[in-house]
Design a protein around this motif. Sequence first.
Motif, mmCIF file in Angstrom:
data_model
loop_
_atom_site.group_PDB
_atom_site.id
_atom_site.type_symbol
_atom_site.label_atom_id
_atom_site.label_comp_id
_atom_site.label_asym_id
_atom_site.label_seq_id
_atom_site.Cartn_x
_atom_site.Cartn_y
_atom_site.Cartn_z
ATOM 1 N N PHE A 175 -5.552 14.374 -2.162
ATOM 2 C CA PHE A 175 -4.934 14.558 -0.859
ATOM 3 C C PHE A 175 -5.555 13.592 0.144
ATOM 4 O O PHE A 175 -6.693 13.162 -0.014
ATOM 5 C CB PHE A 175 -5.067 15.997 -0.380
ATOM 6 C CG PHE A 175 -4.408 17.011 -1.290
ATOM 7 C CD1 PHE A 175 -3.486 16.638 -2.251
ATOM 8 C CD2 PHE A 175 -4.729 18.344 -1.188
ATOM 9 C CE1 PHE A 175 -2.874 17.567 -3.081
ATOM 10 C CE2 PHE A 175 -4.125 19.292 -2.007
ATOM 11 C CZ PHE A 175 -3.194 18.897 -2.951
ATOM 12 N N THR A 176 -4.805 13.259 1.181
ATOM 13 C CA THR A 176 -5.261 12.238 2.123
ATOM 14 C C THR A 176 -5.944 12.828 3.353
ATOM 15 O O THR A 176 -5.783 14.005 3.671
ATOM 16 C CB THR A 176 -4.077 11.379 2.616
ATOM 17 O OG1 THR A 176 -3.222 12.184 3.430
ATOM 18 C CG2 THR A 176 -3.293 10.786 1.465
ATOM 19 N N ARG A 177 -6.669 11.972 4.033
ATOM 20 C CA ARG A 177 -7.157 12.238 5.391
ATOM 21 C C ARG A 177 -6.320 11.443 6.368
ATOM 22 O O ARG A 177 -6.209 11.797 7.533
ATOM 23 C CB ARG A 177 -8.604 11.774 5.524
ATOM 24 C CG ARG A 177 -9.542 12.454 4.558
ATOM 25 C CD ARG A 177 -10.859 11.775 4.601
ATOM 26 N NE ARG A 177 -11.479 12.107 5.871
ATOM 27 C CZ ARG A 177 -12.760 12.139 6.060
ATOM 28 N NH1 ARG A 177 -13.569 11.836 5.094
ATOM 29 N NH2 ARG A 177 -13.253 12.470 7.212
ATOM 30 N N ALA A 178 -5.757 10.332 5.871
ATOM 31 C CA ALA A 178 -4.918 9.461 6.687
ATOM 32 C C ALA A 178 -4.069 8.596 5.756
ATOM 33 O O ALA A 178 -4.375 8.471 4.562
ATOM 34 C CB ALA A 178 -5.773 8.571 7.586
ATOM 35 N N LEU A 179 -3.014 8.026 6.322
ATOM 36 C CA LEU A 179 -2.146 7.105 5.597
ATOM 37 C C LEU A 179 -2.127 5.769 6.330
ATOM 38 O O LEU A 179 -2.252 5.713 7.552
ATOM 39 C CB LEU A 179 -0.714 7.633 5.519
ATOM 40 C CG LEU A 179 -0.469 8.888 4.705
ATOM 41 C CD1 LEU A 179 0.974 9.359 4.890
ATOM 42 C CD2 LEU A 179 -0.752 8.629 3.235
ATOM 43 N N ASN A 180 -1.926 4.708 5.569
ATOM 44 C CA ASN A 180 -1.758 3.370 6.112
ATOM 45 C C ASN A 180 -0.603 2.744 5.353
ATOM 46 O O ASN A 180 -0.426 3.029 4.165
ATOM 47 C CB ASN A 180 -3.053 2.566 5.924
ATOM 48 C CG ASN A 180 -2.983 1.224 6.600
ATOM 49 O OD1 ASN A 180 -2.380 0.298 6.079
ATOM 50 N ND2 ASN A 180 -3.607 1.111 7.753
ATOM 51 N N VAL A 181 0.185 1.911 6.015
ATOM 52 C CA VAL A 181 1.297 1.235 5.361
ATOM 53 C C VAL A 181 1.249 -0.254 5.670
ATOM 54 O O VAL A 181 0.755 -0.663 6.723
ATOM 55 C CB VAL A 181 2.660 1.828 5.782
ATOM 56 C CG1 VAL A 181 2.772 3.293 5.379
ATOM 57 C CG2 VAL A 181 2.920 1.670 7.269
ATOM 58 N N ALA A 182 1.778 -1.062 4.738
ATOM 59 C CA ALA A 182 1.831 -2.507 4.944
ATOM 60 C C ALA A 182 3.036 -2.902 5.793
ATOM 61 O O ALA A 182 2.977 -3.852 6.572
ATOM 62 C CB ALA A 182 1.874 -3.231 3.604
ATOM 63 N N THR A 183 4.149 -2.172 5.628
ATOM 64 C CA THR A 183 5.366 -2.423 6.391
ATOM 65 C C THR A 183 5.759 -1.139 7.108
ATOM 66 O O THR A 183 5.904 -0.096 6.471
ATOM 67 C CB THR A 183 6.515 -2.867 5.461
ATOM 68 O OG1 THR A 183 6.102 -4.023 4.739
ATOM 69 C CG2 THR A 183 7.767 -3.182 6.245
ATOM 70 N N SER A 184 5.921 -1.213 8.415
ATOM 71 C CA SER A 184 6.279 -0.040 9.219
ATOM 72 C C SER A 184 7.536 0.631 8.695
ATOM 73 O O SER A 184 8.449 -0.025 8.197
ATOM 74 C CB SER A 184 6.533 -0.458 10.672
ATOM 75 O OG SER A 184 5.394 -1.055 11.235
ATOM 76 N N GLY A 185 7.579 1.956 8.836
ATOM 77 C CA GLY A 185 8.771 2.695 8.453
ATOM 78 C C GLY A 185 8.522 4.179 8.407
ATOM 79 O O GLY A 185 7.445 4.677 8.758
ATOM 80 N N ALA A 186 9.531 4.888 7.935
ATOM 81 C CA ALA A 186 9.468 6.335 7.817
ATOM 82 C C ALA A 186 8.706 6.729 6.551
ATOM 83 O O ALA A 186 8.809 6.057 5.526
ATOM 84 C CB ALA A 186 10.877 6.915 7.772
ATOM 85 N N VAL A 187 7.950 7.808 6.645
ATOM 86 C CA VAL A 187 7.271 8.387 5.484
ATOM 87 C C VAL A 187 7.614 9.872 5.459
ATOM 88 O O VAL A 187 7.307 10.610 6.394
ATOM 89 C CB VAL A 187 5.740 8.197 5.540
ATOM 90 C CG1 VAL A 187 5.070 8.872 4.353
ATOM 91 C CG2 VAL A 187 5.389 6.713 5.577
ATOM 92 N N ALA A 238 8.875 3.069 4.558
ATOM 93 C CA ALA A 238 7.664 2.247 4.683
ATOM 94 C C ALA A 238 7.253 1.786 3.288
ATOM 95 O O ALA A 238 7.497 2.458 2.294
ATOM 96 C CB ALA A 238 6.541 3.046 5.325
ATOM 97 N N THR A 239 6.613 0.628 3.215
ATOM 98 C CA THR A 239 6.145 0.107 1.928
ATOM 99 C C THR A 239 4.649 -0.182 1.998
ATOM 100 O O THR A 239 4.070 -0.261 3.075
ATOM 101 C CB THR A 239 6.895 -1.176 1.536
ATOM 102 O OG1 THR A 239 6.645 -2.185 2.518
ATOM 103 C CG2 THR A 239 8.390 -0.934 1.405
ATOM 104 N N GLY A 240 4.057 -0.329 0.830
ATOM 105 C CA GLY A 240 2.626 -0.605 0.761
ATOM 106 C C GLY A 240 1.796 0.565 1.218
ATOM 107 O O GLY A 240 0.836 0.404 1.965
ATOM 108 N N LEU A 241 2.141 1.760 0.757
ATOM 109 C CA LEU A 241 1.449 2.981 1.180
ATOM 110 C C LEU A 241 0.053 3.054 0.573
ATOM 111 O O LEU A 241 -0.131 2.827 -0.632
ATOM 112 C CB LEU A 241 2.240 4.214 0.787
ATOM 113 C CG LEU A 241 3.489 4.532 1.616
ATOM 114 C CD1 LEU A 241 4.642 3.660 1.203
ATOM 115 C CD2 LEU A 241 3.837 5.970 1.479
ATOM 116 N N VAL A 242 -0.904 3.401 1.410
ATOM 117 C CA VAL A 242 -2.297 3.553 0.994
ATOM 118 C C VAL A 242 -2.819 4.873 1.571
ATOM 119 O O VAL A 242 -2.611 5.161 2.745
ATOM 120 C CB VAL A 242 -3.165 2.380 1.485
ATOM 121 C CG1 VAL A 242 -4.635 2.614 1.175
ATOM 122 C CG2 VAL A 242 -2.683 1.073 0.878
#
Length: 86
Positions: free
Chosen positions: A33-45, A79-83
């Motif tokens: 599970f995450t504490r936060a998300l980061n994406v390479a390309t802005s968008g909806a998650v 969104a793409t490039g989800l981390v």
Amino acid sequence: MSDKFANTTPGLSSPAASVFAITANDSADLAQFTRALNVATSGAVHLETVEGDEATVFIAAGIAFPVRAKRIFATGTTATGLVGLA
């Protein structure tokens, strides 16, 4: 180099200790599970939180978006490039 914080108990206000790539999946929870998300390309998650709430949020590229997510849905995620940060 040693980690002088290795013996401390991390809390939700401390920085993430690991990062991992996320592949959105409509039927499987994240392995961690995450504490936060980061994406390479802005968008909806489209996500489900650890409390079971489902929502679609907009995340700007390069910004750590604080959310305790347990699932990232493929359907509704643009969104793409989800981390994940944990």
